[in-house]
Structures are given as structure tokens and as C-alpha cells.
Write a protein that holds these residues in place. Sequence first.
Motif, PDB file in Angstrom:
ATOM      1  N   PRO A   1      37.627  38.752  39.192  1.00  0.00           N
ATOM      2  CA  PRO A   1      37.342  39.533  38.006  1.00  0.00           C
ATOM      3  C   PRO A   1      36.932  40.818  38.429  1.00  0.00           C
ATOM      4  CG  PRO A   1      35.681  37.901  38.682  1.00  0.00           C
ATOM      5  CD  PRO A   1      36.919  37.776  39.582  1.00  0.00           C
ATOM      6  N   PHE A   2      36.786  41.487  37.000  1.00  0.00           N
ATOM      7  CA  PHE A   2      36.142  42.798  37.134  1.00  0.00           C
ATOM      8  C   PHE A   2      34.648  42.751  37.103  1.00  0.00           C
ATOM      9  CE2 PHE A   2      40.513  44.489  35.424  1.00  0.00           C
ATOM     10  CZ  PHE A   2      40.925  44.982  36.727  1.00  0.00           C
ATOM     11  N   GLU A   3      33.659  43.403  37.645  1.00  0.00           N
ATOM     12  CA  GLU A   3      32.465  43.036  37.411  1.00  0.00           C
ATOM     13  C   GLU A   3      31.996  42.961  36.283  1.00  0.00           C
ATOM     14  OE1 GLU A   3      28.459  45.578  38.793  1.00  0.00           O
ATOM     15  OE2 GLU A   3      29.966  45.569  40.129  1.00  0.00           O
ATOM     16  N   ASP A   4      32.486  43.539  35.106  1.00  0.00           N
ATOM     17  CA  ASP A   4      32.310  43.366  33.863  1.00  0.00           C
ATOM     18  C   ASP A   4      32.807  42.364  32.861  1.00  0.00           C
ATOM     19  OD1 ASP A   4      34.729  44.429  33.180  1.00  0.00           O
ATOM     20  OD2 ASP A   4      34.315  46.207  32.189  1.00  0.00           O
ATOM     21  N   GLN A   5      33.632  41.587  33.659  1.00  0.00           N
ATOM     22  CA  GLN A   5      34.164  40.531  33.035  1.00  0.00           C
ATOM     23  C   GLN A   5      35.353  40.734  31.816  1.00  0.00           C
ATOM     24  OE1 GLN A   5      33.976  37.198  34.480  1.00  0.00           O
ATOM     25  NE2 GLN A   5      33.049  38.612  36.194  1.00  0.00           N
TER      26      GLN A   5
END
Length: 92
Positions: free
Chosen positions: A39-43
Motif C-alpha cells: 500500500p501507499f503510505e497514506d492508504q
Amino acid sequence: MIAVILAFSDDPARLELRPAHRDRAAALHEQGVLLAGGPFEDQTGALLLFSTEDMTVVEAALEDDPYYSAPGVEVLTVQPWTIATGGIPGRD
């Protein structure tokens, strides 16, 4: 390689499928089909890099995993990707 980009909404339904999804992803990685994913860090979504140029292999992996059609998950992009700069150890 083939890149898959996902988008996530706030719908919590996808979270119920995530453990089984991660098990499937780990198996694909062990088989050498999935190079990396997460996932991207910001979800807000995720990126998966498949170690194949065979679109049917990627499409089968996406169809086999209910996570990719779950509420809260949208497959935005499935397309071939080429490294233009840098490299991935063992893939050069």
C-alpha cells in the motif's frame, strides 16, 4: 514487468479480505510471479509489480483474489512497465 495500481476508498469491507489477499500475494512472490507489492503510505491505494510480461498471468492473479473486486478496492491501472533509470537487483 506489469504494474498494477489500486485505489482504496474508506469502505471497511476490503479489510476483511486483506489477510487472505496478503497470503495470496506472498505465494505469488514465492513463485516468482510478483516482484513486490504494498500500500501507499497514506492508504489511498497500492502498487504491485509483477515479474512477467504475460498479461494473462496478471489477469488470472487478479481474478483469483476476491480482494481486487471488493467494495473499497478499485483497479486503476494494469499495464506493462519498463525500467528506464536505475534497476532492481537480480533483474538487471
